[in-house]
Design a protein around this motif. Sequence first.
Motif, mmCIF file in Angstrom:
data_model
loop_
_atom_site.group_PDB
_atom_site.id
_atom_site.type_symbol
_atom_site.label_atom_id
_atom_site.label_comp_id
_atom_site.label_asym_id
_atom_site.label_seq_id
_atom_site.Cartn_x
_atom_site.Cartn_y
_atom_site.Cartn_z
ATOM 1 N N THR A 82 0.855 -1.180 0.000
ATOM 2 C CA THR A 82 0.000 0.000 0.000
ATOM 3 C C THR A 82 0.891 1.230 0.000
ATOM 4 N N VAL A 83 0.599 2.157 -0.901
ATOM 5 C CA VAL A 83 1.425 3.353 -1.094
ATOM 6 C C VAL A 83 0.606 4.569 -0.681
ATOM 7 N N TYR A 84 1.177 5.397 0.184
ATOM 8 C CA TYR A 84 0.477 6.573 0.695
ATOM 9 C C TYR A 84 1.204 7.846 0.277
ATOM 10 N N LEU A 85 0.436 8.855 -0.122
ATOM 11 C CA LEU A 85 0.957 10.204 -0.267
ATOM 12 C C LEU A 85 0.573 10.944 1.006
ATOM 13 N N LEU A 86 1.570 11.365 1.767
ATOM 14 C CA LEU A 86 1.344 12.014 3.052
ATOM 15 C C LEU A 86 1.626 13.504 2.955
ATOM 16 N N LYS A 87 0.713 14.315 3.464
ATOM 17 C CA LYS A 87 0.965 15.744 3.617
ATOM 18 C C LYS A 87 1.459 15.971 5.034
ATOM 19 N N MET A 99 -3.061 3.999 -2.453
ATOM 20 C CA MET A 99 -3.370 3.006 -3.488
ATOM 21 C C MET A 99 -2.674 1.698 -3.135
ATOM 22 N N SER A 100 -3.234 0.611 -3.622
ATOM 23 C CA SER A 100 -2.644 -0.703 -3.445
ATOM 24 C C SER A 100 -1.951 -1.096 -4.747
ATOM 25 N N VAL A 101 -0.714 -1.589 -4.649
ATOM 26 C CA VAL A 101 0.053 -1.990 -5.823
ATOM 27 C C VAL A 101 0.431 -3.461 -5.655
ATOM 28 N N ALA A 102 -0.027 -4.290 -6.581
ATOM 29 C CA ALA A 102 0.257 -5.717 -6.520
ATOM 30 C C ALA A 102 1.739 -5.991 -6.747
ATOM 31 N N GLY A 103 2.174 -7.207 -6.390
ATOM 32 C CA GLY A 103 3.559 -7.584 -6.593
ATOM 33 C C GLY A 103 3.968 -7.555 -8.045
ATOM 34 N N ASN A 104 5.192 -7.090 -8.313
ATOM 35 C CA ASN A 104 5.746 -7.019 -9.668
ATOM 36 C C ASN A 104 4.851 -6.241 -10.623
ATOM 37 N N SER A 105 4.292 -5.140 -10.141
ATOM 38 C CA SER A 105 3.478 -4.265 -10.982
ATOM 39 C C SER A 105 3.736 -2.820 -10.572
ATOM 40 N N GLN A 106 2.967 -1.902 -11.112
ATOM 41 C CA GLN A 106 3.164 -0.490 -10.833
ATOM 42 C C GLN A 106 1.816 0.190 -10.696
ATOM 43 N N GLY A 163 -6.979 -4.584 0.404
ATOM 44 C CA GLY A 163 -5.947 -4.539 1.418
ATOM 45 C C GLY A 163 -5.924 -3.266 2.232
ATOM 46 N N MET A 164 -6.665 -2.237 1.833
ATOM 47 C CA MET A 164 -6.671 -0.995 2.597
ATOM 48 C C MET A 164 -7.596 -1.153 3.805
ATOM 49 N N PRO A 165 -7.135 -0.813 5.020
ATOM 50 C CA PRO A 165 -7.992 -0.967 6.199
ATOM 51 C C PRO A 165 -9.194 -0.043 6.142
#
Length: 358
Positions: A82-87, A99-106, A163-165
Amino acid sequence: MRRFLSVALALVMSLCVSVPAFAVDSSFAAVPAEGTVMPPTRLITKVLNQTNTADTARVTAQPENGSYLRFYYRNDTEYKCTVYLLKVDGSRQTVVGAMSVAGNSQGQGIFFSVNAGSGTYKIRVENTENGGLVNGLTSLAQYHSLLDMEASSAGAVSPDLSGMPDSQLAYMDVYTVSPEAQQAILNARAKIIYGNQAWTADGNASVVNLETGEVMRVPTFEELFPGWDLPKVEATNQIDAGYPPCSSGSASDIFNCNVKPQFFHNTESWGKVVTFNGTGGKVGTFANSGPVDARYNLSVTKNGEGIGWYPQMAVREGVQFDTSTYFAYTVYASASDENSADEWYRMIVTEDFQKYGF
């Protein structure tokens, strides 16, 4: 490109909502992986290689460079992240995109705010599959407009929310995602709305302990969930009313019966106690007797719309609320846990609540 721009317009028209840390606070959309390329103009370009969680350094956007931020992650592991943009504002960190990013993807996401160009940001990547390796390339870019973004980013916005809580998913912008994602967001909100926090729609309700006389204020729905819609209730389960038969009580008693509340794993399922027409006065409802140490939940609707939720009530604790004429009110009850279920409670709904110690 037209489809991309239509989604972008939805982002621009979205209202910005300020919520506590780790809740989304403005317009955000994730872009499908098949339309993803790494942004060429960068505030951040960083290869991450850590265990469990990795952060980039903080960077400050410049107002003259625009109000759109696009963040990207190439996942070089086989594990979902899980990738977060934090302010970042001092010690406060607010998730403005995830956003959630699967393995070996973008994957990539677009964040818009009229004040985006004056903020400080960083990217956080978390291995949400097994807490193991985080390894990949991340990037953050700033734009004046969506037209500045690559044509290869065009496509329908359909974020991967797996996968996001619920505590993060519930605060996503429900108006800028696909119907499937909307339902996922609403489901997450329902779990929070019907969690362990009592609320009332209009502030005209209170919880009363009939043993001590203590009256407790209940916060309003808007105080707890600003910008969310009141829930529509479709619960149709009729609660069991058992022996001995219902008492006639007094003329002011709307309901005075033994009932057996059930424990429901679905947060929006309860047993219906009674439906009645409001008279313009106050009504009280409570369990007058029941098992020792039992806990039960009360829910009240008005013409099918939830107007109050009161969880984890003890026997001889109840709720009083205002009613309006010409509206149908329904009281629902459920057991708070399995140990409190399938036991007899004496449920009372009455206009003469003072008679019972309210």
